[in-house]
Motif scaffolding. Structure first.
Motif, PDB file in Angstrom:
ATOM      1  N   UNK A 218       0.833  -1.213   0.000  1.00 14.58           N
ATOM      2  CA  UNK A 218       0.000   0.000   0.000  1.00 14.58           C
ATOM      3  C   UNK A 218       0.861   1.254   0.000  1.00 14.58           C
ATOM      4  N   UNK A 219       1.928   1.224   0.828  1.00 18.22           N
ATOM      5  CA  UNK A 219       2.828   2.370   0.871  1.00 18.22           C
ATOM      6  C   UNK A 219       3.493   2.589  -0.487  1.00 18.22           C
ATOM      7  N   UNK A 220       3.841   1.492  -1.118  1.00 13.07           N
ATOM      8  CA  UNK A 220       4.448   1.609  -2.449  1.00 13.07           C
ATOM      9  C   UNK A 220       3.453   2.194  -3.447  1.00 13.07           C
ATOM     10  N   UNK A 221       2.170   1.760  -3.354  1.00 12.74           N
ATOM     11  CA  UNK A 221       1.150   2.301  -4.251  1.00 12.74           C
ATOM     12  C   UNK A 221       0.938   3.793  -4.002  1.00 12.74           C
ATOM     13  N   UNK A 226       1.807   9.407  -5.396  1.00 13.89           N
ATOM     14  CA  UNK A 226       2.391  10.719  -5.054  1.00 13.89           C
ATOM     15  C   UNK A 226       3.407  11.140  -6.115  1.00 13.89           C
ATOM     16  N   UNK A 227       4.174  10.198  -6.567  1.00 14.06           N
ATOM     17  CA  UNK A 227       5.158  10.498  -7.622  1.00 14.06           C
ATOM     18  C   UNK A 227       4.460  10.924  -8.901  1.00 14.06           C
ATOM     19  N   UNK A 228       3.354  10.247  -9.224  1.00 18.64           N
ATOM     20  CA  UNK A 228       2.598  10.633 -10.415  1.00 18.64           C
ATOM     21  C   UNK A 228       2.034  12.052 -10.274  1.00 18.64           C
ATOM     22  N   UNK A 235       4.717  18.926 -14.743  1.00 20.93           N
ATOM     23  CA  UNK A 235       4.369  19.164 -16.150  1.00 20.93           C
ATOM     24  C   UNK A 235       3.480  20.396 -16.298  1.00 20.93           C
ATOM     25  N   UNK A 236       2.498  20.559 -15.370  1.00 15.09           N
ATOM     26  CA  UNK A 236       1.619  21.725 -15.433  1.00 15.09           C
ATOM     27  C   UNK A 236       2.379  23.030 -15.209  1.00 15.09           C
ATOM     28  N   UNK A 237       3.317  23.015 -14.247  1.00 13.73           N
ATOM     29  CA  UNK A 237       4.094  24.230 -13.973  1.00 13.73           C
ATOM     30  C   UNK A 237       5.000  24.577 -15.145  1.00 13.73           C
ATOM     31  N   UNK A 238       5.534  23.534 -15.799  1.00  6.65           N
ATOM     32  CA  UNK A 238       6.479  23.766 -16.885  1.00  6.65           C
ATOM     33  C   UNK A 238       5.791  23.894 -18.240  1.00  6.65           C
ATOM     34  N   UNK A 239       4.458  23.823 -18.280  1.00  2.57           N
ATOM     35  CA  UNK A 239       3.745  23.939 -19.549  1.00  2.57           C
ATOM     36  C   UNK A 239       3.892  25.351 -20.114  1.00  2.57           C
ATOM     37  N   UNK A 240       3.648  25.487 -21.419  1.00  4.56           N
ATOM     38  CA  UNK A 240       3.811  26.793 -22.082  1.00  4.56           C
ATOM     39  C   UNK A 240       2.780  27.821 -21.599  1.00  4.56           C
TER      40      UNK A 240
END
Length: 318
Positions: A218-221, A226-228, A235-240
């Motif tokens: 569960x911790x791994x999931x 969290x990593x995702x 990605x949102x912060x670095x978007x154009x």
């Protein structure tokens, strides 16, 4: 006289018969087939092999042994010269063995191959006098003899060990060894009773281990989720069209506005403030020189040259 003539005729007949017999024997024994010589090199025993012994290729007679001699270069090495018919398929994969005919013990040379394709066996190009060499392998009887000697040596060694084991001085040590084995077996029998409590706790430990593994999964999931989320936020912060891009655009616009509008205004305001300060300084100096000007105003300016009431200043006395 007649007896002598009969004896002379009988002598001539005998000589002629002997001559004809020798001629036929030489003619029958003379081999007109041209044969190809080869050389077999070996350090093994060639007992039972004689000159003119047969040479067979896969059971077919193809030649004879013409010479048996010792090597002058390698001590203990035997050189066998054989001659076979030209049609014999001797290749680099061909090898020779010693075989024996029936119960007579007469040996002959058996040629065979490993059922592998090979080039035609030719003489050494560097030494044209040397004959092409065919290796001699151990025959079945020689292999059995070698294996038999090895088996006999092992049997002798095993017999010596058995005799040493059955020595009168060894039974006591053997009984002591058996006693030690018996004590060890008794102690080993007590081991299950000692480990029984630990074994009874083993199911609970397995359940805890499984629960721990589930928690880790569960911790791994959660860590994966969290990593995702972190990756998606990055990605949102670095978007154009993201916040960082908007912030950079706003900062560029602010910098452009400050550079093109605010700074010129500040410079203009600074110039006007300097002019006001100069006027204020001049007014302050006038007040310091003529305080009455606050009540009576500033006196009129003196007429200049060409104006009414202008008086030239007196020259200084000489």
């Amino acid at each position: 006289m007649e007896n002598r003539s009969h004896a002379l005729i009988a002598g001539f007949f005998t000589i002629a018969l002997i001559t004809i017999t020798c001629f036929f024997a030489f003619w029958l024994g003379h081999d007109k087939i041209q044969r190809v010589p080869y050389e077999i090199v070996t350090s093994s025993s060639v007992s039972g092999l004689n000159l003119q012994a047969a040479v067979r290729y896969k059971g077919i007679k193809v030649g004879n042994v013409t010479d048996i001699n010792f090597s002058t270069q390698v001590p203990g090495q035997i050189l066998l010269r054989i001659e076979v018919i030209p049609t014999t398929p001797v290749t680099t994969a061909t090898f020779a063995t010693l075989a024996y005919q029936g119960v007579t013990g007469i040996a002959f040379v058996q040629l065979d191959d490993d059922k592998q394709p090979g080039a035609t066996l030719l003489a050494n190009s560097q030494n044209k006098d040397a004959l092409p060499q065919i290796p001699l392998r151990s025959s079945v009887l020689q292999t059995l003899e070698q294996r038999g000697i090895a088996i006999l040596n092992q049997t002798q060694e095993l017999t010596q060990r058995i005799n040493h084991l059955l020595d009168p001085d060894n039974p006591a040590s053997l009984l002591a060894t058996i006693d030690h084995f018996s004590k060890a077996a008794d102690q080993w029998g007590a081991v299950p009773a000692q480990i029984a409590p630990s074994l009874s706790k083993l199911p609970g430990l397995i359940d805890q281990t499984q629960s721990t593994l589930k928690s880790i999964n569960n911790l791994s999931a959660d860590a994966s989720q969290f990593t995702q989320n972190i990756n998606q936020l990055s990605r949102q912060l670095q978007a154009s069209d993201g916040p960082i891009a908007h912030f950079n655009n706003t900062l560029d616009q602010l910098t452009h506005s400050v550079t093109t509008e605010t700074l010129p205004r500040i410079q203009t305001l600074t110039g006007e403030a300097r002019t006001s300060l100069r006027l204020l300084n001049r007014t302050t100096e006038n007040l310091n020189e003529r305080p009455q000007s606050i009540l009576f105003g500033n006196p009129p300016a003196a007429p200049g040259p060409g104006e009414a009431g202008f008086v030239a200043p007196a020259s200084a006395p000489q």
